[in-house]
Design a protein around this motif. Structure first.
Motif, mmCIF file in Angstrom:
data_model
loop_
_atom_site.group_PDB
_atom_site.id
_atom_site.type_symbol
_atom_site.label_atom_id
_atom_site.label_comp_id
_atom_site.label_asym_id
_atom_site.label_seq_id
_atom_site.Cartn_x
_atom_site.Cartn_y
_atom_site.Cartn_z
ATOM 1 N N ASP A 87 0.863 -1.175 0.000
ATOM 2 C CA ASP A 87 0.000 0.000 0.000
ATOM 3 C C ASP A 87 0.901 1.226 0.000
ATOM 4 N N GLY A 122 0.085 4.297 -0.286
ATOM 5 C CA GLY A 122 -0.489 5.474 0.343
ATOM 6 C C GLY A 122 0.045 5.728 1.737
ATOM 7 N N TYR A 181 1.735 8.260 -10.816
ATOM 8 C CA TYR A 181 0.566 7.470 -11.213
ATOM 9 C C TYR A 181 0.098 7.847 -12.614
ATOM 10 N N PHE A 183 0.321 -0.455 -10.377
ATOM 11 C CA PHE A 183 -0.770 -0.012 -9.517
ATOM 12 C C PHE A 183 -1.941 -0.982 -9.661
ATOM 13 N N ILE A 197 -7.394 6.993 -7.789
ATOM 14 C CA ILE A 197 -6.782 7.469 -6.558
ATOM 15 C C ILE A 197 -7.598 8.643 -6.054
ATOM 16 N N VAL A 237 -3.539 3.320 -1.884
ATOM 17 C CA VAL A 237 -2.906 3.163 -3.196
ATOM 18 C C VAL A 237 -2.302 1.764 -3.285
#
Length: 210
Positions: free
Chosen positions: A48, A50, A66, A183, A188, A203
């Motif tokens: 992850d 994020g 991204y 990804f 997102i 993410v």
């Protein structure tokens, strides 16, 4: 498969959470015993990204990366800070870290691998994304020189010797490596207010086969 030979910002992956995933099929028999099997020869890693965000500048960097990958379309390199070296994490790679092959006098190309051992069991992991400038190689205890004795393809993880190693000699290697990933989402969602309140975007990133 589309793949970009670019690494996700290591400063962001440092705070990410993730690791290897296995798929095991478990069948409980009528007598209570189990039969276990797996369709996967190799584990697949998930992360992850994020959780590595610490500022709005980090979020902006994430979004730019991204968009440049067009979401899930193109794969990229990922540094797994928990497992990115051929040997111990506390020391630099050494040319005798991993035995990757035994010479046969004919074969000159060898894929990099990393062996995970526990007791008498072991797992040999293919390494397809070594980091340029970190690969060191040896033959029967003698270190070889890159561009003189061998070349390494950092896009595939294959070492090619100018002359095939002799029969029975150990081919060893040390290296740092990345994980080929993409990804795992087409969306997102970020919010400045939520981020400043301590919430981070989700993410997901997943390993891909090369």
């Amino acid at each position: 498969m589309g793949f970009h030979e670019v690494r996700f910002p290591a400063s962001l992956s440092f705070g990410a959470v993730g690791g290897p995933e296995r798929r095991t099929e478990v069948v409980t028999l009528a007598n209570g015993f189990e039969e276990r099997n797996t369709p996967w020869a190799h584990s697949k890693r998930r992360y992850d990204a994020g959780l590595g965000m610490r500022s709005l500048d980090d979020v902006e960097l994430l979004i730019a990366f991204y968009e440049a990958r067009q979401g899930q379309l193109y794969g990229f390199r990922w540094k797994d800070w928990a497992d990115y070296k051929s040997g111990k994490a506390s020391v630099d790679p050494h040319f005798e870290d991993q035995v990757i092959a035994i010479g046969d006098g004919v074969t000159a190309m060898f894929p990099l691998t990393k062996t995970y051992a526990s007791g008498t069991a072991q797992y040999v992991r293919p390494i397809t994304k070594p980091v340029a400038g970190t690969v060191v190689v040896g033959i029967q205890g003698d270190q070889q020189q890159e561009a003189i004795h061998f070349d390494v393809d950092t896009a595939t993880g294959v070492i090619t010797f100018n002359h095939p190693p002799d029969i029975g000699v150990e081919v060893t290697a040390g290296f740092e490596f990345d994980v080929p990933v993409r990804f795992d989402t087409d969306r997102i969602q970020t919010s400045v207010a939520s981020f400043q309140a301590g919430e981070v975007p989700n993410v997901p990133v997943v390993e891909v086969r090369i």
